[in-house]
Design an enzyme around this catalytic site. Sequence first.
Site, short mmCIF file in Angstrom:
data_model
loop_
_atom_site.label_atom_id
_atom_site.label_comp_id
_atom_site.label_asym_id
_atom_site.label_seq_id
_atom_site.Cartn_x
_atom_site.Cartn_y
_atom_site.Cartn_z
CB ILE A 36 45.76 44.10 34.90
CG1 ILE A 36 45.30 45.27 35.78
CG2 ILE A 36 47.21 43.75 35.19
CD1 ILE A 36 45.30 44.97 37.25
CG HIS A 62 47.46 39.72 35.30
ND1 HIS A 62 47.36 40.29 36.55
CD2 HIS A 62 46.20 39.64 34.81
CE1 HIS A 62 46.08 40.53 36.81
NE2 HIS A 62 45.35 40.15 35.76
CE LYS A 107 44.00 36.35 39.80
NZ LYS A 107 44.62 37.62 39.44
NE ARG A 128 36.17 38.07 37.48
CZ ARG A 128 36.11 38.75 38.61
NH1 ARG A 128 35.51 39.92 38.66
NH2 ARG A 128 36.62 38.26 39.71
CB ILE A 170 39.66 31.94 28.27
CG1 ILE A 170 39.76 30.82 27.24
CG2 ILE A 170 40.97 32.73 28.35
CD1 ILE A 170 40.83 29.77 27.51
CB SER A 172 41.94 36.24 35.54
OG SER A 172 43.15 36.91 35.78
CB CYS A 213 31.48 63.87 24.19
SG CYS A 213 31.93 63.44 25.88
CB CYS A 268 32.50 65.07 29.96
SG CYS A 268 30.91 65.54 30.66
#
Lengths: 498, 427
Positions: free
Chosen positions: A50, A52, A256, A320, A345, A347, A411, A413
Amino acid sequence: MNVLKIVVIGSGVVGASIARVLSRYQGLEVIVLEREPDVGWGVSKANTSIIHPGHEEDPDQHPLRAKLCVRGNMLWRQWVRELSILSTWPGELMLYTNTAEEKEARKYLEYAKRNSVPGVRILDKNEVQAVEPAVNPGVEGALYAPTAGLISPFEAVPAIIENAVDNGVKLLVETEVRNIRISSGRVLGVETNKGFIQADIVVNAAGLHADTISHMAGVEPEFKITPRKGEYILFDETVESKPRIILHTTPTPKTKGVYAITTVHGNLMIGPTAEDMPYEFKEDTSTSREGIEYIYREAARILKNPPPKNRVIRVFAGVRPEPPGGHWLIKAYSDPWGFVNVAGIRSPGLTAAPAIAEYVLDLIRETYDVKLVEKQKWNPYRRDITRIKNKRLDEIDELVKSNPNYGEIICYCKMVSKAEVLEAIERIKKIGARVTVDGVKFRVYTGFGKCQGSFCRWRVANIISMELGIPLQEVVVKHSPYGIGDVKKLWREKVSVQ
Amino acid sequence: MEGKGECAVKTLYYDTVVIGGGPAGIAAAIKTREKGLKTLLIENRDVLGGIPLQCIHPGFGIHYYKQDLTGTEFITRLLDKLVESKTEYLTKTYVHSIEYIDYNDKVVNVISPSGVLEVHAETIIYATGARERHIFEIGVYGDRVDGVYTAGEAQTLMDIFGVLPGREVVVIGSGDVGLIMARRFALEGARVKAVVEILPYPGGLMRNVVQCLRDYDIPLLLGHTVVKIIGKKRVEKVIVAKVDENLKIIPGTEFEIPCDTVIVSAGLRPNIDLLEKIGVVIDPATGGPVVNEYLETSKPGIFVAGNALVINDLVDYAVEQGERAAEGAHKFVENNGLPSEKWIRVVKGRNIRLIVPHYISGKREVVLYARVSQPEKNVYIEIPEVNYRVFSYGVRPSEMIRIKLKPEHFKKMSSDDKITIQVTPRQ
């Protein structure tokens, strides 16, 4: 003009972004060191992906995180265009189901105002259902943040590095830093498993191991990174009830919140857990029954119709780096002169990475009095790999007519052609990384689908074997060879022992 | 329709397009040619033959050729017949999508190294086989490290490319491919530490349990599951635990098995993505389409055979289904659609887990395939409505029941809308 030699330790999204920003200036020689065979295989690979908005960052506690998150959110919009990184900008909803959660959610509305995050507002129950029918009807309301986005983090890092290398940056993979050489209070370079590399400035962007590197330079002896594990579930792209908007539960003091997103590749992804691990568990990306079951329970709170377990195509975990107090350690030192920490570093690090890179550039300029002159011919662009999926049949036909390898599907799929696999291999070679089955997979999605590679892994490995001129068994999957030898290897060993 | 542009791609017309060049598809193509249809056979890979190409073990053709052949021998015979039949075929050709335009007009859009083709056909025989269930579908957690292979992938590596995946092996699941691969590793001097099966009975044929495990002293751990895979760069060990009758792990029963290789043999799933996309009705029990006795799906003129229909134990059944589907396609082309019918439902009775086909006409000979839910000894396999009853010393989920009903069975039917397959204990 004197050349200033800068070594960046770590090719995660932070190290890569710093390298790209530095590549813009004349007189800098930038070398990125990576201990893995390929770029972006650490913290940057397995996360929620994401971008943010910045309304969740407490402006009193974490002013730097707040500032760089909001700035990074803006910069990514430019970076994804310049570098052809897959992205979507659906916005996000922080869902609440009771008054306690509502109170918490409203706190972030205040943060949004103070952090200058645009467009954040409360939606009531009906509005939530109207904008996102996939939401569980038990949800009472939500905090809407329109600037939230999604990228493909494992494609973003190679894209940034490709562009940096195109602009003169050098990458060395499978290069592990053993020590920082310092003399008379000044950085001289780094000692690695591949020998000594001289440097005027060393930038520590070593992710989970940035504390160790910092200690090698003799700074921040108290600084310790705690590994925090997050497990995720990825569902098949054909499941129903994929949300259009990023959804997540309201953060509690303990967690979170859990996210439910439709990834840029169209899969429903739910997670993460948040589990603080012992210090030695920095490499532990194992999944657990408990973690996955927790995510299922949370998913049922978020989604109206969470998909059944038999639609899961993969579970995975990322680790993380959690710094003390959650504080990023971004600092250029005068003792030793030339050492820069970009450590801890956590999130919103992915979001902030481009802004962190600008910030680090300013620190270097100010602390070491570097005069920065932009290159006249800096290329901001990087073209994506040409893919046939999502193209019209006549467009595919034209591609095949220009190169028959587009007509050979490797591939099934994910409908990936041989031409795409070959292009991935070329690009890995071009940045100087090691060609692996996984490296190809994270560039062109071979093995990302329902069968998880049981049909295509040997095909990809065969192409790598041809391209590198090595036997199939020697092709590296992630870290180890695909086979231990030819089928008669063990009998030969047995015979020769007797 | 999304995916179509202004400029047209090359267009071809056939009576029937067979998708998939394995045993079922090849048999279907041969049969359609015998019946005089204009047929195109399409195969993804660079060679025709499908999975038997990599099966160097025997057990093929016992019913169909009345001979015990290896996979390669079996498929070579079938391929010789295909060449005689002068069937047109395309290899390295991938089906991008199927469009159902009308009951007698379907389009198969394909991508091949010579370009994109739009193939029109009145009928399609879908014979794309199965995919293997992978490690993430079976509740095995832990490290995602190198050294984990599906059984089919390991077989491809060893018997097509001559590559040995590892030296100390644990097999998860006792499906036939897993049992065969356990023996295959043993034959090449690798140590197979265990075959771990969560159910209290083996997932593969009894003959394979005996010939592949017992003959090589490979331990079969029934009622056990691999809880976790552990390793840094490559598999180093697995944690195994016992499970209770609800397949839940019994705490405290965990133990380690050191190994460098994990082979996943957790069963197969029909490969039906393209059919799902056009809304073909799927039977959750088989994982394949719901079909009538011609093996026609809920979409008129689209037939299915082999492991895409139902996971078969024997190649002979896949071939039989291919031929049955071909007869259906022929009838469809001849009559411009299959005749309207008051279909008789085939219903699952006691201890029956799945049945194929789901509907029969009651007018002609039909072959029914079924599997039981639980192993059971000394039973009758019955279809009371047609007075069918056969004694069996034992039935097991891993061994398909095949029942051939002849027209005379239907003469004195006690029901006109259903027949029930059931297993009942002998009193």
